[in-house]
Design an enzyme around this catalytic site. Structure first.
Site, short mmCIF file in Angstrom:
data_model
loop_
_atom_site.label_atom_id
_atom_site.label_comp_id
_atom_site.label_asym_id
_atom_site.label_seq_id
_atom_site.Cartn_x
_atom_site.Cartn_y
_atom_site.Cartn_z
N ASN A 14 0.93 -1.18 -0.12
CA ASN A 14 0.06 0.02 -0.18
C ASN A 14 0.96 1.14 0.09
OD1 ASN A 14 -1.93 1.95 0.41
ND2 ASN A 14 -2.22 1.29 2.63
N TRP A 15 0.93 1.95 -1.10
CA TRP A 15 2.01 2.99 -1.29
C TRP A 15 1.38 4.28 -0.49
CZ3 TRP A 15 4.54 2.75 -7.05
CH2 TRP A 15 5.21 1.57 -6.98
N LYS A 16 0.00 4.15 -0.68
CA LYS A 16 -0.67 5.39 -0.20
C LYS A 16 -0.33 6.61 -0.92
CE LYS A 16 -0.45 3.48 4.55
NZ LYS A 16 -0.36 3.74 6.06
N HIS A 94 -9.61 1.37 4.21
CA HIS A 94 -8.54 1.27 5.12
C HIS A 94 -9.09 2.41 6.22
CE1 HIS A 94 -4.62 2.48 6.03
NE2 HIS A 94 -4.01 1.41 5.63
N GLU A 96 -7.26 4.70 7.18
CA GLU A 96 -7.31 6.16 7.02
C GLU A 96 -8.31 6.65 6.07
OE1 GLU A 96 -3.41 5.56 5.11
OE2 GLU A 96 -2.37 5.34 6.90
N GLU A 164 -5.94 -5.11 10.14
CA GLU A 164 -5.20 -3.91 10.51
C GLU A 164 -5.48 -3.46 11.86
OE1 GLU A 164 -2.81 -2.59 6.90
OE2 GLU A 164 -4.44 -1.43 6.85
N GLY A 170 1.84 2.18 10.88
CA GLY A 170 2.92 3.16 10.81
C GLY A 170 3.55 3.63 12.11
N SER A 204 2.68 -2.22 10.55
CA SER A 204 4.18 -2.25 10.76
C SER A 204 4.74 -3.62 10.35
CB SER A 204 4.22 -1.89 12.22
OG SER A 204 4.16 -0.45 12.49
N GLY A 225 2.49 -1.23 4.51
CA GLY A 225 2.52 0.22 3.87
C GLY A 225 4.00 0.84 3.69
N GLY A 226 4.44 1.37 4.98
CA GLY A 226 5.82 2.13 4.75
C GLY A 226 6.75 1.18 4.31
P1 PGA Z 1 2.48 0.28 7.93
O1 PGA Z 1 1.10 0.60 7.15
O2 PGA Z 1 2.86 -0.98 7.14
O3 PGA Z 1 3.31 1.45 7.39
O4 PGA Z 1 2.21 0.16 9.23
C1 PGA Z 1 0.16 -0.44 6.77
C2 PGA Z 1 -1.12 0.10 6.13
O5 PGA Z 1 -1.65 0.98 6.23
O6 PGA Z 1 -1.67 -0.57 5.41
#
Ligand code: PGA
Length: 239
Positions: A14-16, A94, A96, A164, A170, A204, A225-226
């Site tokens: 997930n590059w956001k 998600h 967010e 999640e 994050g 994470s 994500g990150g």
């Molecule tokens: P993260 O994000 O791996 O940076 O914790 C995961 C996500 O938001 O899908």
């Protein structure tokens, strides 16, 4: 629709709101796939068809989709359009999007329903806040999210669930392996229909913990994500 059962593990990046053409070109030069895994790169929508899609185990995925099919809805992107450019996956709900764009379970249900109707696999995200976890509400919260966000037309072949925990996204924090296994088991048994669903873990995930997490019985892959923005690190997660 793609046969999810063909893959032993599903790894979703997930590059956001990150990336540009230079980043994408370099990323693809360095990306090393593993033939047993299904890898899905969820890039910002403007780059969706710039990715090398429909390789046997590499796919491009959207990060969101409209609740509408078509019409006067400026700025939206429909499930039908995703299917038209051969996108086979989309994240939905998600945390967010739930938090910053007020997405409710009902909206997520409708988006997922539209995706399924258009042969796109929704990756439906669920998870509890830290406060809910500390008040022992995790199962209750997940049960409600599952009941309300997963459409009737969903089944284990056309839908993926991503667990999640919001407090792990994050932050560098993760639940213990036992906790992840227990929650995934709960998700798969909360309703008999969910027994065979693929349930991914996200929050994470990085190269140093992905093997342990992925080797848990009830974990079918992960949502990254990150760490997915660093191709070398993502390569070691895939491998
Ligand atoms: P993260 O994000 O791996 O940076 O914790 C995961 C996500 O938001 O899908």
């Amino acid at each position: 629709m793609l046969k999810l059962g063909n893959f032993s593990s599903i790894i979703v990046a997930n590059w956001k709101l990150n990336g540009n053409m230079e980043f994408i070109n370099q990323y693809y030069q360095k990306l090393v796939l593993n033939p047993n895994n299904c890898v899905v790169i969820c890039s910002p929508s403007i780059f969706l068809n710039k990715l090398e899609i429909n390789n046997k185990n590499l796919f491009s995925g959207a990060q969101d989709v409209s609740i509408y099919q078509e019409g006067a809805f400026t700025g939206e992107l429909s499930a039908k359009m995703l299917d038209d450019i051969k996108i086979q996956f989309s994240l939905v709900g998600h945390s967010e999007r739930r938090q910053y764009f007020n997405e409710s379970n009902e909206i997520i249900n409708l988006k997922s329903k539209n995706l399924i109707e258009n042969n796109v696999i929704p990756i439906i995200c669920i998870g509890e806040t830290l406060e809910e976890k500390e008040n022992n509400k995790t199962n209750e919260v997940l049960k409600k999210q599952i009941k309300e966000s997963i459409p009737v037309s969903s089944n284990y072949e056309n839908t993926i669930i991503a667990y999640e925990p919001i407090w792990a996204i994050g932050t560098g924090l993760t639940p213990s392996l036992d906790e992840i296994e227990e929650v995934h088991k709960f998700i798969k048994t909360v309703n008999v229909k969910l027994n065979n669903y693929k349930v991914l873990y996200g929050g994470s995930v990085k190269a140093s913990n992905s093997d342990d997490i992925n080797s848990l019985n009830n974990v079918d892959g992960c949502l990254v994500g990150g760490a997915s923005l660093k191709v070398d690190e993502f390569n070691s997660i895939i491998s």
